[in-house]
Motif scaffolding. Sequence first.
Motif, PDB file in Angstrom:
ATOM      1  N   THR A 162       0.862  -1.174   0.000  1.00  0.00           N
ATOM      2  CA  THR A 162       0.000   0.000   0.000  1.00  0.00           C
ATOM      3  C   THR A 162       0.897   1.222   0.000  1.00  0.00           C
ATOM      4  OG1 THR A 162      -1.718  -1.174   1.210  1.00  0.00           O
ATOM      5  CG2 THR A 162      -1.821   1.225   1.244  1.00  0.00           C
ATOM      6  N   GLY A 163       0.588   2.186  -0.851  1.00  0.00           N
ATOM      7  CA  GLY A 163       1.396   3.394  -0.927  1.00  0.00           C
ATOM      8  C   GLY A 163       0.568   4.602  -1.296  1.00  0.00           C
ATOM      9  N   THR A 164       1.168   5.752  -1.100  1.00  0.00           N
ATOM     10  CA  THR A 164       0.533   7.023  -1.435  1.00  0.00           C
ATOM     11  C   THR A 164       1.011   7.467  -2.811  1.00  0.00           C
ATOM     12  OG1 THR A 164       0.503   7.608   0.901  1.00  0.00           O
ATOM     13  CG2 THR A 164       0.202   9.407  -0.680  1.00  0.00           C
ATOM     14  N   SER A 216       2.423   9.557  -5.488  1.00  0.00           N
ATOM     15  CA  SER A 216       3.242  10.772  -5.494  1.00  0.00           C
ATOM     16  C   SER A 216       3.540  11.262  -6.909  1.00  0.00           C
ATOM     17  CB  SER A 216       4.551  10.519  -4.755  1.00  0.00           C
ATOM     18  OG  SER A 216       5.292   9.480  -5.381  1.00  0.00           O
ATOM     19  N   PHE A 233       5.100   6.030  -6.013  1.00  0.00           N
ATOM     20  CA  PHE A 233       4.521   5.873  -4.677  1.00  0.00           C
ATOM     21  C   PHE A 233       5.482   6.368  -3.617  1.00  0.00           C
ATOM     22  CE2 PHE A 233       2.298   2.585  -7.106  1.00  0.00           C
ATOM     23  CZ  PHE A 233       0.991   2.799  -6.724  1.00  0.00           C
ATOM     24  N   ASN A 274       5.655   6.454   0.951  1.00  0.00           N
ATOM     25  CA  ASN A 274       5.073   5.852   2.165  1.00  0.00           C
ATOM     26  C   ASN A 274       4.555   4.441   1.906  1.00  0.00           C
ATOM     27  OD1 ASN A 274       5.502   8.367   3.449  1.00  0.00           O
ATOM     28  ND2 ASN A 274       3.562   9.105   2.632  1.00  0.00           N
ATOM     29  N   VAL A 275       5.355   3.615   1.250  1.00  0.00           N
ATOM     30  CA  VAL A 275       4.926   2.259   0.922  1.00  0.00           C
ATOM     31  C   VAL A 275       4.987   1.378   2.167  1.00  0.00           C
ATOM     32  CG1 VAL A 275       5.391   0.243  -0.517  1.00  0.00           C
ATOM     33  CG2 VAL A 275       5.648   2.533  -1.468  1.00  0.00           C
ATOM     34  N   ASP A 296      -3.653   9.953  -3.006  1.00  0.00           N
ATOM     35  CA  ASP A 296      -4.522   8.827  -2.638  1.00  0.00           C
ATOM     36  C   ASP A 296      -3.683   7.650  -2.156  1.00  0.00           C
ATOM     37  OD1 ASP A 296      -6.764  10.228  -3.378  1.00  0.00           O
ATOM     38  OD2 ASP A 296      -7.113   9.108  -5.235  1.00  0.00           O
ATOM     39  N   GLU A 297      -4.242   6.908  -1.219  1.00  0.00           N
ATOM     40  CA  GLU A 297      -3.615   5.670  -0.769  1.00  0.00           C
ATOM     41  C   GLU A 297      -4.158   4.538  -1.631  1.00  0.00           C
ATOM     42  OE1 GLU A 297      -2.591   4.730   3.502  1.00  0.00           O
ATOM     43  OE2 GLU A 297      -4.261   3.343   3.133  1.00  0.00           O
ATOM     44  N   THR A 338      -3.696   0.326  -2.814  1.00  0.00           N
ATOM     45  CA  THR A 338      -3.133  -1.005  -2.600  1.00  0.00           C
ATOM     46  C   THR A 338      -2.889  -1.612  -3.972  1.00  0.00           C
ATOM     47  OG1 THR A 338      -4.315  -1.249  -0.514  1.00  0.00           O
ATOM     48  CG2 THR A 338      -3.524  -3.270  -1.557  1.00  0.00           C
ATOM     49  N   VAL A 372      -8.380   1.044  -4.799  1.00  0.00           N
ATOM     50  CA  VAL A 372      -8.394   2.359  -4.168  1.00  0.00           C
ATOM     51  C   VAL A 372      -9.748   2.541  -3.485  1.00  0.00           C
ATOM     52  CG1 VAL A 372      -9.157   3.571  -6.253  1.00  0.00           C
ATOM     53  CG2 VAL A 372      -7.890   4.812  -4.498  1.00  0.00           C
ATOM     54  N   ASN A 373      -9.716   3.079  -2.287  1.00  0.00           N
ATOM     55  CA  ASN A 373     -10.946   3.326  -1.518  1.00  0.00           C
ATOM     56  C   ASN A 373     -11.830   2.081  -1.412  1.00  0.00           C
ATOM     57  OD1 ASN A 373     -10.246   6.051  -1.103  1.00  0.00           O
ATOM     58  ND2 ASN A 373     -11.104   6.583  -3.106  1.00  0.00           N
TER      59      ASN A 373
END
Length: 155
Positions: free
Chosen positions: A46-48, A50, A65, A67-68, A106-107, A109, A130-131
């Motif tokens: 899971t990452g944000t 970027s 990504f 913050n993985v 967005d975060e 997976t 996502v979401n």
Amino acid sequence: MKNRVLALKRMILVITLLCTIVFFTSCTARKMKDYYSQKDNYITATGTISHIAYSDGKDILYYGFSNVIYPSNMNYHFEYYNFKVVGENFQILHEQNIDEKVNMGDEVTFIAAPEYFYDGYAIPIVSISVNGECLLEFEEGYANLLEWLKTTPIY
């Protein structure tokens, strides 16, 4: 006569270099296909988001990504966070309006195999959610990637 010998030596050198390049390219392509065909090589993370970009031909979607996060039992990780969505997987996500569902920050997976093969290489994604909505299932994305590897020259 001396010029002909020199020209012949240059031609032999160029042919040797070209053969070497073709040999190593085919070895890398075979290694990639073997690696991606093994389901055990794929991991979930899971990452944000970027970075989002499209190829010049608008047929490849690139994600970066930050913050993985990996499941705590994982021994593998991604050394680089540059990823791509290609082939039929790109078409599937495009038809689902991926640009409206995935945005910067967005975060997400995703599932991909962590190996990279050369400088500037982007790792193919075979599943993305996502979401809480799965936009590309692993089995379908995996099969599509293998088909793409069969039909696409590796650079």
